[in-house]
Write an enzyme that holds these catalytic residues in place. Structure first.
Site, PDB file in Angstrom:
ATOM      1  N   ASP A  12      46.092  63.693  41.465  1.00 50.15           N
ATOM      2  CA  ASP A  12      46.979  62.712  40.842  1.00 50.15           C
ATOM      3  C   ASP A  12      48.339  63.372  40.649  1.00 50.15           C
ATOM      4  O   ASP A  12      48.410  64.588  40.476  1.00 50.15           O
ATOM      5  CB  ASP A  12      46.418  62.237  39.492  1.00 50.15           C
ATOM      6  N   THR A 104      43.261  47.716  47.288  1.00 51.65           N
ATOM      7  CA  THR A 104      43.282  46.335  47.767  1.00 51.65           C
ATOM      8  C   THR A 104      44.658  46.066  48.367  1.00 51.65           C
ATOM      9  O   THR A 104      45.667  46.160  47.672  1.00 51.65           O
ATOM     10  CB  THR A 104      43.015  45.370  46.596  1.00 51.65           C
ATOM     11  N   GLU A 135      35.514  46.617  36.144  1.00 52.73           N
ATOM     12  CA  GLU A 135      35.747  47.457  34.981  1.00 52.73           C
ATOM     13  C   GLU A 135      34.633  47.165  33.973  1.00 52.73           C
ATOM     14  O   GLU A 135      34.134  46.051  33.885  1.00 52.73           O
ATOM     15  CB  GLU A 135      37.114  47.165  34.377  1.00 52.73           C
ATOM     16  N   LYS A 187      37.751  41.858  50.692  1.00 50.88           N
ATOM     17  CA  LYS A 187      38.060  42.109  49.287  1.00 50.88           C
ATOM     18  C   LYS A 187      38.833  40.955  48.654  1.00 50.88           C
ATOM     19  O   LYS A 187      38.449  40.440  47.602  1.00 50.88           O
ATOM     20  CB  LYS A 187      38.857  43.417  49.166  1.00 50.88           C
ATOM     21  N   ASN A 191      37.522  38.252  45.723  1.00 49.60           N
ATOM     22  CA  ASN A 191      38.216  38.040  44.441  1.00 49.60           C
ATOM     23  C   ASN A 191      38.756  36.615  44.327  1.00 49.60           C
ATOM     24  O   ASN A 191      38.767  36.039  43.240  1.00 49.60           O
ATOM     25  CB  ASN A 191      39.333  39.070  44.257  1.00 49.60           C
ATOM     26  N   ALA A 235      33.302  29.288  30.874  1.00 51.19           N
ATOM     27  CA  ALA A 235      34.600  28.633  30.667  1.00 51.19           C
ATOM     28  C   ALA A 235      35.274  29.214  29.439  1.00 51.19           C
ATOM     29  O   ALA A 235      34.604  29.693  28.520  1.00 51.19           O
ATOM     30  CB  ALA A 235      34.394  27.134  30.486  1.00 51.19           C
ATOM     31  N   CYS A 243      43.299  42.903  38.587  1.00 50.17           N
ATOM     32  CA  CYS A 243      42.867  42.539  39.947  1.00 50.17           C
ATOM     33  C   CYS A 243      43.006  41.058  40.267  1.00 50.17           C
ATOM     34  O   CYS A 243      43.832  40.676  41.088  1.00 50.17           O
ATOM     35  CB  CYS A 243      41.421  42.982  40.171  1.00 50.17           C
ATOM     36  N   LYS A 246      46.658  39.235  40.280  1.00 51.08           N
ATOM     37  CA  LYS A 246      47.618  39.725  41.279  1.00 51.08           C
ATOM     38  C   LYS A 246      47.040  39.628  42.698  1.00 51.08           C
ATOM     39  O   LYS A 246      47.779  39.433  43.657  1.00 51.08           O
ATOM     40  CB  LYS A 246      48.098  41.145  40.949  1.00 51.08           C
TER      41      LYS A 246
HETATM   42  C1  UDX Z   1      37.183  42.019  39.427  1.00 49.50           C
HETATM   43  C2  UDX Z   1      36.028  41.790  40.417  1.00 49.50           C
HETATM   44  O1  UDX Z   1      34.901  41.224  39.708  1.00 49.50           O
HETATM   45  C3  UDX Z   1      35.639  43.095  41.093  1.00 49.50           C
HETATM   46  O2  UDX Z   1      34.618  42.864  42.051  1.00 49.50           O
HETATM   47  C4  UDX Z   1      36.866  43.700  41.756  1.00 49.50           C
HETATM   48  O3  UDX Z   1      36.557  44.947  42.343  1.00 49.50           O
HETATM   49  C5  UDX Z   1      37.992  43.856  40.752  1.00 49.50           C
HETATM   50  O4  UDX Z   1      38.272  42.606  40.117  1.00 49.50           O
HETATM   51  P1  UDX Z   1      37.380  43.036  36.955  1.00 49.50           P
HETATM   52  O5  UDX Z   1      38.845  42.743  37.064  1.00 49.50           O
HETATM   53  O6  UDX Z   1      36.916  44.342  36.418  1.00 49.50           O
HETATM   54  O7  UDX Z   1      36.687  42.876  38.397  1.00 49.50           O
HETATM   55  O8  UDX Z   1      36.762  41.901  35.995  1.00 49.50           O
HETATM   56  P2  UDX Z   1      35.761  40.664  36.125  1.00 49.50           P
HETATM   57  O9  UDX Z   1      34.484  41.002  35.474  1.00 49.50           O
HETATM   58  O10 UDX Z   1      35.722  40.120  37.492  1.00 49.50           O
HETATM   59  O11 UDX Z   1      36.502  39.617  35.167  1.00 49.50           O
HETATM   60  C6  UDX Z   1      37.819  39.166  35.481  1.00 49.50           C
HETATM   61  C7  UDX Z   1      38.322  38.216  34.444  1.00 49.50           C
HETATM   62  O12 UDX Z   1      37.636  36.976  34.533  1.00 49.50           O
HETATM   63  C8  UDX Z   1      38.175  38.674  32.987  1.00 49.50           C
HETATM   64  O13 UDX Z   1      39.394  38.374  32.317  1.00 49.50           O
HETATM   65  C9  UDX Z   1      37.049  37.836  32.454  1.00 49.50           C
HETATM   66  O14 UDX Z   1      37.162  37.600  31.078  1.00 49.50           O
HETATM   67  C10 UDX Z   1      37.216  36.547  33.253  1.00 49.50           C
HETATM   68  N1  UDX Z   1      35.978  35.775  33.417  1.00 49.50           N
HETATM   69  C11 UDX Z   1      34.919  36.309  34.108  1.00 49.50           C
HETATM   70  C12 UDX Z   1      35.899  34.493  32.903  1.00 49.50           C
HETATM   71  O15 UDX Z   1      36.857  33.981  32.300  1.00 49.50           O
HETATM   72  N2  UDX Z   1      34.741  33.773  33.094  1.00 49.50           N
HETATM   73  C13 UDX Z   1      33.678  34.278  33.771  1.00 49.50           C
HETATM   74  O16 UDX Z   1      32.681  33.554  33.912  1.00 49.50           O
HETATM   75  C14 UDX Z   1      33.774  35.574  34.295  1.00 49.50           C
END
Ligand code: UDX
Length: 418
Positions: A12, A104, A135, A187, A191, A235, A243, A246
């Site tokens: 890093d 990504t 995460e 990817k 998403n 909901a 992720c 963006k």
């Molecule tokens: C996401 C993808 O899931 C992952 O595969 C990719 O590598 C990176 O982006 P992450 O950003 O860690 O992962 O979070 P994720 O668990 O997907 O949740 C994203 C957002 O959606 C959160 O703000 C969460 O609160 C929201 N969410 C998730 C909802 O509002 N409702 C849901 O049913 C699920």
């Protein structure tokens, strides 16, 4: 990678981060990661450095894991870290070295990087291996992924990656070999699908609210259909983080460049529905306080973009908290892990580490990030003497009966008002 038995050097440019990691600490909150880090440093398989030259000359495979944030003022991704790191790496690559992109990126980036590398390090090669971890589940998702996808241009690259992932392939993890553009697209397609699923259920929540129906029951009922599935149908306040938001924007921008803008027009709507949940939550809050936030005591439960994370990038919770603060509310924010990060982004909000203290004077409580501990709260024990006292459950996770019985008005997104 170290946990899989490889000798790994993490590089890093930030000396402070390298020092923290080298001492066995993780500079952010991620359940299970400190244990893995510790174990592998102690076993001598993992170390960290700021010296790219020293690290690169020792390695056969070079994973590029840098960020691709949204450009400021545009929808497209900022690729400066990807191009910069590969440019810095090129002079140190050995013959046969493989540079594996995990970041990504917009489709077409791997081919561009391969062209660049052909000029600066012709004996090395590029491959693309998108990262799907969530995460909060980073360790499990890495060691037990749903699938592995590798975009390659040669047998040599495929063979090397098969060796890298052999322990996982042996466990039966699907290993898909594709060309560059397909790997890159997998990817963003994944998403986009996840974001669409969340915005779909949030659009249904809007209709439920208009019709007096209950989105949580609707989601449960449609989720039993295996073609729909019951995951990612929660909901509420919608998606945020580093992720999903963006990535769908960068995908739209790239599709426009490719002349396929119309194909992704629906993602604009997905984004709009998502942002509307934040605005809707603020207006429900305003209505609860009879049309003015000025001088009113509002407690926000949750600052991270989701539970089990201290990440506040594009956090829906913080966006709502800041909007109410900017409209004159006295906003107190609580979060079990994300307060330090939140204070860096919005230094003018009040942050309290003790949830009881944070709730003490609340006229309105907003439940915005569904940390499990908020479900354990006993509303009868909250000392606030405000009358009336309001709760808005923007994640649909708290128990309406419990809160109403303790004298709170309970309002959720997409559920009947009483
Ligand atoms: C996401 C993808 O899931 C992952 O595969 C990719 O590598 C990176 O982006 P992450 O950003 O860690 O992962 O979070 P994720 O668990 O997907 O949740 C994203 C957002 O959606 C959160 O703000 C969460 O609160 C929201 N969410 C998730 C909802 O509002 N409702 C849901 O049913 C699920």
């Amino acid at each position: 990678m170290a946990e899989l038995g490889f000798e790994v050097i993490g590089v890093d440019i930030d000396p402070a981060k390298v020092e923290i990691l080298q001492s066995g600490r993780v500079p952010f909150y991620e359940p299970g990661l400190p244990e893995v880090l510790h174990r592998n440093i102690a076993a001598g398989r993992l170390r960290f450095t700021t010296s790219l030259a020293e690290a690169a000359t020792a390695a056969d495979i070079h994973f590029i894991c840098v960020g691709t944030p949204q450009q400021s003022g545009a929808n497209a991704a900022d690729l400066s870290q990807v191009f910069g790191s590969i440019q810095a790496l090129a002079p140190h690559l050995r013959t046969g070295a493989l540079v594996v992109g995990k970041s990504t990126v917009p489709v077409g980036t791997a081919a561009l990087l391969a062209e660049q590398l052909a000029l600066t390090a012709p004996a090395a090669e590029v491959a693309w291996n998108p990262e799907f971890l969530r995460e909060g589940f980073a360790v499990t998702d890495t060691l037990h992924p749903d699938r592995l996808v590798v975009g390659v241009r040669s047998q040599h690259a495929e063979e090397l990656l098969r060796q890298v992932y052999a322990p996982l392939i042996d466990q039966g993890v699907p290993f898909l070999v594709t060309d560059f553009p397909t790997a890159e697209l997998v990817k963003v397609a994944a998403n986009s699908f996840l974001a669409t699923k969340i915005s779909f259920i949030n659009a249904m929540a809007e209709v439920c609210e208009a019709a007096g129906a209950d989105i949580t029951q609707l989601a449960e009922a449609i989720g039993y259909d295996p073609r729909i599935g019951n995951q990612f149908l929660a909901a509420g306040l919608g998606f945020g983080g580093g992720c999903l938001p963006k990535d769908i924007r960068a995908f739209m921008a790239r599709a426009g460049e490719l002349g396929a803008e119309e194909a992704l027009a629906f993602l604009r709507e997905v984004d709009q529905i998502n942002l509307r949940q934040r605005a809707h939550t603020v207006s429900l809050a305003l209505a609860a306080l009879d049309g003015s936030f000025a001088g009113r005591n509002v407690t926000v439960l949750g600052a991270a973009f989701k539970p089990d994370s201290d990440d506040v990038r594009d956090s829906p919770a913080l966006a709502v908290a800041a909007a109410i603060h900017n409209a004159g509310g006295n906003v107190v924010v609580h979060d079990p892990k994300a307060l330090a990060n939140a204070a860096r982004v919005y230094p003018t909000l009040t942050y309290l580490e003790d949830v009881t203290e944070a709730l003490a004077g609340a006229e309105l409580v907003l439940h915005l990030t569904e940390w499990p501990e908020y479900r354990e709260l006993d509303p009868a024990k909250i000392t606030s003497t405000a009358k009336p006292r309001h709760l808005i459950d923007a994640r649909n996770r708290l128990d309406p009966q419990l809160w109403r019985a303790a004298g709170w008005t309970y309002r959720a997104l997409g559920r009947p008002t009483a």
